[in-house]
Write a protein that holds these residues in place. Sequence first.
Motif, PDB file in Angstrom:
ATOM      1  N   SER A   6      -4.420  94.363 142.160  1.00  0.00           N
ATOM      2  CA  SER A   6      -5.058  95.675 141.979  1.00  0.00           C
ATOM      3  C   SER A   6      -6.124  96.157 142.940  1.00  0.00           C
ATOM      4  N   ALA A   7      -6.671  95.023 143.624  1.00  0.00           N
ATOM      5  CA  ALA A   7      -7.585  95.157 144.630  1.00  0.00           C
ATOM      6  C   ALA A   7      -7.741  94.309 145.611  1.00  0.00           C
ATOM      7  N   MET A   8      -8.177  94.206 146.873  1.00  0.00           N
ATOM      8  CA  MET A   8      -8.113  93.482 147.995  1.00  0.00           C
ATOM      9  C   MET A   8      -9.023  93.852 148.916  1.00  0.00           C
ATOM     10  N   LYS A   9      -9.548  92.959 149.507  1.00  0.00           N
ATOM     11  CA  LYS A   9     -10.395  93.357 150.788  1.00  0.00           C
ATOM     12  C   LYS A   9     -10.800  91.785 151.341  1.00  0.00           C
ATOM     13  N   MET A  10     -11.371  92.072 152.619  1.00  0.00           N
ATOM     14  CA  MET A  10     -11.757  90.840 153.397  1.00  0.00           C
ATOM     15  C   MET A  10     -13.139  91.086 153.984  1.00  0.00           C
ATOM     16  N   GLY A  11     -13.799  89.995 154.093  1.00  0.00           N
ATOM     17  CA  GLY A  11     -15.151  90.035 154.498  1.00  0.00           C
ATOM     18  C   GLY A  11     -15.745  88.908 154.395  1.00  0.00           C
ATOM     19  N   PHE A  12     -17.161  88.540 154.942  1.00  0.00           N
ATOM     20  CA  PHE A  12     -18.087  87.749 154.681  1.00  0.00           C
ATOM     21  C   PHE A  12     -18.571  87.717 153.280  1.00  0.00           C
ATOM     22  N   MET A  13     -18.582  86.846 152.424  1.00  0.00           N
ATOM     23  CA  MET A  13     -19.394  86.749 151.253  1.00  0.00           C
ATOM     24  C   MET A  13     -20.729  86.754 151.434  1.00  0.00           C
ATOM     25  N   CYS A  48     -13.674  85.746 153.899  1.00  0.00           N
ATOM     26  CA  CYS A  48     -12.893  85.359 152.891  1.00  0.00           C
ATOM     27  C   CYS A  48     -12.070  86.525 152.423  1.00  0.00           C
ATOM     28  N   VAL A  49     -10.962  86.461 151.638  1.00  0.00           N
ATOM     29  CA  VAL A  49     -10.328  87.269 150.968  1.00  0.00           C
ATOM     30  C   VAL A  49     -10.451  87.504 149.558  1.00  0.00           C
ATOM     31  N   SER A  50     -11.049  88.658 148.963  1.00  0.00           N
ATOM     32  CA  SER A  50     -11.230  88.739 147.578  1.00  0.00           C
ATOM     33  C   SER A  50     -10.006  89.640 146.893  1.00  0.00           C
ATOM     34  N   MET A  51      -9.577  89.285 145.711  1.00  0.00           N
ATOM     35  CA  MET A  51      -8.544  90.193 145.041  1.00  0.00           C
ATOM     36  C   MET A  51      -8.762  90.322 143.519  1.00  0.00           C
ATOM     37  N   VAL A  52      -8.420  91.202 142.939  1.00  0.00           N
ATOM     38  CA  VAL A  52      -8.447  91.460 141.512  1.00  0.00           C
ATOM     39  C   VAL A  52      -6.816  91.358 141.215  1.00  0.00           C
ATOM     40  N   VAL A  53      -6.202  90.211 140.417  1.00  0.00           N
ATOM     41  CA  VAL A  53      -5.063  89.989 140.345  1.00  0.00           C
ATOM     42  C   VAL A  53      -4.909  90.501 138.802  1.00  0.00           C
ATOM     43  N   GLU A  54      -3.731  91.357 138.368  1.00  0.00           N
ATOM     44  CA  GLU A  54      -3.481  91.368 137.277  1.00  0.00           C
ATOM     45  C   GLU A  54      -2.216  91.265 136.465  1.00  0.00           C
ATOM     46  N   GLY A  55      -2.188  90.844 135.021  1.00  0.00           N
ATOM     47  CA  GLY A  55      -0.792  90.758 134.670  1.00  0.00           C
ATOM     48  C   GLY A  55      -0.964  90.224 133.489  1.00  0.00           C
TER      49      GLY A  55
END
Length: 149
Positions: free
Chosen positions: A33-40, A70-77
């Motif tokens: 549902s969301a995904m992005k890459m960057g330095f935390m 890193c890659v951050s995501m919101v994962v849904e289900g």
Amino acid sequence: MEQTYIMIKPDAVQRGLIGEIVARIEKRGLKISAMKMGFMEEDKAKEHYKEHVERPFFGALMEYVTSGPCVSMVVEGKDAISIMRKMNGATNPVDALPGTIRGDFAIETGRNVVHASDSPEAAKREIAIHFSESEIVDYAKIDEVCLYE
Ligand code: IDP
């Protein structure tokens, strides 16, 4: 439906494992549902791992998660939190079963490739640290009619 926060940690990005990990999440039937890459950013890393602030490994953990993108995501289900924890495997990769992400791709706890929220409260808190509401995409996926009774 449940949402969970997933991070592909900097070691996994450097090792070219983004596609492998994202593919496993998609193939399982969970929705990104969301995904992005960057330095935390350091303050976000501290907030994210604040429960570990007194632990001896906290300094090393901060260095590790801010060491590269890193890659951050919101994962849904349905049951996404529990499913993702099981897919990641045990925190210490020595104890992670083959077939899990850590069991297949990691050796040491301090380089364990992925993060997944461990409870609904943690998921809510972690998603709010890393994403604004407008970054989370609300959409239906056609495969839901096959995945769910
Ligand atoms: P989790 O990531 O499986 O939820 P936690 O116990 O919440 O596990 O620990 C958070 C992260 O802190 C771990 O994924 C790992 O990167 C790091 N960590 C935990 N324990 C140790 C340790 O003993 N040495 C080095 N790093 C650790």
